[in-house]
Design a protein around this motif. Sequence first.
Motif, mmCIF file in Angstrom:
data_model
loop_
_atom_site.group_PDB
_atom_site.id
_atom_site.type_symbol
_atom_site.label_atom_id
_atom_site.label_comp_id
_atom_site.label_asym_id
_atom_site.label_seq_id
_atom_site.Cartn_x
_atom_site.Cartn_y
_atom_site.Cartn_z
ATOM 1 N N ALA A 336 -9.295 -4.183 13.025
ATOM 2 C CA ALA A 336 -9.078 -5.515 12.292
ATOM 3 C C ALA A 336 -10.151 -6.578 12.861
ATOM 4 C CB ALA A 336 -7.780 -6.089 12.062
ATOM 5 N N THR A 337 -11.031 -7.080 12.524
ATOM 6 C CA THR A 337 -12.110 -8.010 13.124
ATOM 7 C C THR A 337 -11.984 -9.331 12.746
ATOM 8 O OG1 THR A 337 -14.052 -7.836 11.657
ATOM 9 C CG2 THR A 337 -13.444 -6.026 13.310
ATOM 10 N N GLY A 338 -12.242 -10.288 13.619
ATOM 11 C CA GLY A 338 -12.429 -11.872 13.419
ATOM 12 C C GLY A 338 -13.423 -11.958 12.530
ATOM 13 N N ALA A 339 -14.445 -11.439 12.080
ATOM 14 C CA ALA A 339 -15.366 -11.475 11.239
ATOM 15 C C ALA A 339 -14.804 -11.595 9.620
ATOM 16 C CB ALA A 339 -16.589 -10.645 11.288
ATOM 17 N N GLU A 340 -13.677 -10.566 9.847
ATOM 18 C CA GLU A 340 -13.299 -10.390 8.353
ATOM 19 C C GLU A 340 -12.424 -11.759 7.828
ATOM 20 O OE1 GLU A 340 -10.958 -6.632 8.707
ATOM 21 O OE2 GLU A 340 -12.772 -5.367 8.509
ATOM 22 N N VAL A 341 -11.528 -12.238 8.967
ATOM 23 C CA VAL A 341 -10.859 -13.194 8.610
ATOM 24 C C VAL A 341 -11.851 -14.444 8.318
ATOM 25 C CG1 VAL A 341 -9.374 -15.073 9.704
ATOM 26 C CG2 VAL A 341 -9.126 -12.643 10.181
ATOM 27 N N ALA A 342 -12.744 -14.901 9.174
ATOM 28 C CA ALA A 342 -13.841 -15.656 8.973
ATOM 29 C C ALA A 342 -14.616 -15.746 7.735
ATOM 30 C CB ALA A 342 -15.155 -15.727 9.939
ATOM 31 N N SER A 343 -14.613 -14.376 6.815
ATOM 32 C CA SER A 343 -15.145 -14.335 5.572
ATOM 33 C C SER A 343 -14.387 -14.962 4.398
ATOM 34 C CB SER A 343 -15.838 -12.879 5.335
ATOM 35 O OG SER A 343 -14.333 -12.227 5.083
ATOM 36 N N GLY A 344 -13.226 -15.074 4.786
ATOM 37 C CA GLY A 344 -12.239 -15.789 3.819
ATOM 38 C C GLY A 344 -11.416 -14.685 2.925
ATOM 39 N N ALA A 345 -11.791 -13.364 3.346
ATOM 40 C CA ALA A 345 -11.346 -12.184 2.678
ATOM 41 C C ALA A 345 -9.665 -12.063 2.592
ATOM 42 C CB ALA A 345 -11.958 -10.862 2.921
ATOM 43 N N ARG A 346 -9.292 -12.519 3.962
ATOM 44 C CA ARG A 346 -7.660 -12.396 4.092
ATOM 45 C C ARG A 346 -6.998 -13.252 3.129
ATOM 46 N NH1 ARG A 346 -8.884 -8.423 6.375
ATOM 47 N NH2 ARG A 346 -8.535 -7.658 8.380
ATOM 48 N N GLU A 347 -7.686 -14.453 3.023
ATOM 49 C CA GLU A 347 -7.067 -15.665 2.356
ATOM 50 C C GLU A 347 -7.045 -15.356 0.982
ATOM 51 O OE1 GLU A 347 -8.143 -19.787 4.050
ATOM 52 O OE2 GLU A 347 -9.696 -18.463 4.313
ATOM 53 N N ARG A 348 -8.024 -14.299 0.356
ATOM 54 C CA ARG A 348 -7.982 -13.798 -0.979
ATOM 55 C C ARG A 348 -7.203 -12.641 -1.382
ATOM 56 N NH1 ARG A 348 -13.415 -15.664 0.010
ATOM 57 N NH2 ARG A 348 -13.973 -13.549 0.221
ATOM 58 N N SER A 349 -6.765 -12.322 -0.268
ATOM 59 C CA SER A 349 -5.992 -10.922 -0.440
ATOM 60 C C SER A 349 -4.741 -10.926 -1.100
ATOM 61 C CB SER A 349 -5.869 -10.048 0.779
ATOM 62 O OG SER A 349 -5.262 -10.866 1.641
ATOM 63 N N TRP A 350 -4.361 -9.728 -1.758
ATOM 64 C CA TRP A 350 -2.750 -9.725 -2.228
ATOM 65 C C TRP A 350 -1.839 -9.962 -1.050
ATOM 66 C CZ3 TRP A 350 0.770 -6.283 -0.896
ATOM 67 C CH2 TRP A 350 0.429 -4.950 -0.304
ATOM 68 N N PRO A 351 -1.822 -9.152 -0.065
ATOM 69 C CA PRO A 351 -0.780 -9.459 1.289
ATOM 70 C C PRO A 351 -0.317 -10.888 1.433
ATOM 71 C CG PRO A 351 -2.176 -7.584 1.797
ATOM 72 C CD PRO A 351 -2.688 -8.163 0.664
ATOM 73 N N PHE A 352 -1.546 -11.736 1.667
ATOM 74 C CA PHE A 352 -1.570 -13.087 1.846
ATOM 75 C C PHE A 352 -0.650 -13.902 0.925
ATOM 76 C CE2 PHE A 352 -3.141 -17.593 1.818
ATOM 77 C CZ PHE A 352 -3.185 -17.839 2.871
ATOM 78 N N ARG A 353 -1.109 -13.702 -0.403
ATOM 79 C CA ARG A 353 -0.383 -14.117 -1.596
ATOM 80 C C ARG A 353 1.074 -13.662 -1.561
ATOM 81 N NH1 ARG A 353 -5.536 -15.296 -5.392
ATOM 82 N NH2 ARG A 353 -6.337 -17.149 -4.318
ATOM 83 N N ALA A 354 1.386 -12.385 -1.368
ATOM 84 C CA ALA A 354 2.680 -11.826 -1.567
ATOM 85 C C ALA A 354 3.650 -12.537 -0.383
ATOM 86 C CB ALA A 354 2.609 -10.209 -1.175
ATOM 87 N N TYR A 355 2.940 -12.790 0.776
ATOM 88 C CA TYR A 355 3.768 -13.268 1.933
ATOM 89 C C TYR A 355 3.958 -14.944 1.727
ATOM 90 C CZ TYR A 355 5.985 -14.059 6.452
ATOM 91 O OH TYR A 355 6.983 -14.356 7.302
ATOM 92 N N LEU A 356 3.033 -15.400 1.023
ATOM 93 C CA LEU A 356 3.246 -16.864 0.395
ATOM 94 C C LEU A 356 4.441 -16.905 -0.521
ATOM 95 C CD1 LEU A 356 -0.250 -18.572 -0.457
ATOM 96 C CD2 LEU A 356 1.582 -19.457 1.114
ATOM 97 N N LEU A 357 4.488 -15.999 -1.212
ATOM 98 C CA LEU A 357 5.584 -16.074 -2.203
ATOM 99 C C LEU A 357 6.841 -15.815 -1.812
ATOM 100 C CD1 LEU A 357 3.832 -13.924 -5.215
ATOM 101 C CD2 LEU A 357 4.370 -16.401 -5.310
ATOM 102 N N TRP A 358 6.821 -14.790 -0.576
ATOM 103 C CA TRP A 358 8.112 -14.743 0.177
ATOM 104 C C TRP A 358 8.679 -15.840 0.985
ATOM 105 C CZ3 TRP A 358 12.010 -11.304 0.648
ATOM 106 C CH2 TRP A 358 12.680 -11.379 1.540
#
Length: 441
Positions: A336-358
């Motif tokens: 898991a690389t920092g470049a993937e976080v920098a791309s914004g892909a993590r913020e658009r992912s379903w796990p990100f939003r699932a934990y938001l709901l949690w």
Amino acid sequence: MADTTGNPTDTEAPSGSTHPTPHKSSWRYIGPGIVVAATGVGAGDLVATLIAGSNFGYTLLWAAVLGCLVKISLAEAAGRWHLATGRTLFDGWAGLGRWTTYFFVVYAVVWGFVYGAAAMSSSALPLQALFPDVMDLEWWGVACGLVGLVFVWFNKYAVFEKVMTVLVGVMFLVTVYLAIRVTPNLPDAFAGLLPVLPDEKDSILNTLGLIGGVGGTITLAAYGYWVNAKGWTNTGWMKVMRLDNRVAYATTGIFVIAMLFVGAELLHSANVAIAAGDKGLIQLGDILEREYGTATAKFFLIGFFATSFTSLIGVWHGVSLMFADFVARYRSRERATGAEVASGARERSWPFRAYLLWLTFPPMVLLFQGQPFRLIILYGVLGAAFLPFLAVTLMLLLNSSRTPREWRNGWVSNGMLALSGVLFLVLCVKQIWDQPWSEFF
């Protein structure tokens, strides 16, 4: 190469970052530090410092300053790992063994559930005090949770950082104004920088608690993710990150020192006690109204809301980012690389939003029904265990071949991380010891 569990063991820097162009440390780059300062300093930290000032005057000012230095070392280590290796912190944890995964999963589920309710309630208290006839505290809490959810759901890091910066500005103005308003005794304050323990029962534990509680939670681990989200992904940003981190905890230091001044002058001198927890700030609002008038009290409540709401949306964003990274690493078994976080892909992912709901909807039950006793005990234990876990794992990662040699820990970093680990371990043991286990079973 990778080991049989899929955990990478080589130390190569990410492609394109072996000899990155260094960026000059400049104030115009500051951002993640503001976010971590705003998120890490919640209402509970301000109350703890306020009570320390109330009980001991300026005697423990040195402990508040030391607490900031300890957190600088932890956040710097987390940010250095992300930049030096190009890998995320959870990716590093995964390389230490499955036990880190088990700890993080249990922590994220239990801690997130209880913290969600605590953050919503803390944000609701000053709003109800400002607008007492609008609606009940529980519904203010629901409203704060929903606003935080919608804001983080639809906005990426750049907007999130700007809003946090504005709220930090409000916090800064309020706390500094109050510190000036109570007219601090500067000679006594300077004397408080000498490391002296109060002549009171349990003074050592109280002092350690103040050092350990100055703006430090899982947001220290989230700092590296915010560094990446800012677009900093290689060692060329190392000087910038270090300046940013120092600004973060200088800001934190100003917040807590200002509140200690208020406690020392307004409460200690008048021998006034306030309750622990967020309700202590409501009591402080009432005292400020009696002493300085309604305008000062309302100004303080606005700052109280800014302090609580920045912690809410900071956790909503930062810990969701970490959870999304955990899921991505667990599913792919690849780096898991920092470049993937920098791309914004993590913020658009379903796990990100699932934990938001949690973080948002299940905790609302606790707002109306009270917090379940056993869950609160587990929450306290897990919360106390996280910072020792962070300090120990950072020492393991940054003293091994997992980190390129030039970016491994020096003696200062090792000393500060070791001090952090011992400090937080003592506080963890005390927290576990103080839990009413006889009533748990």
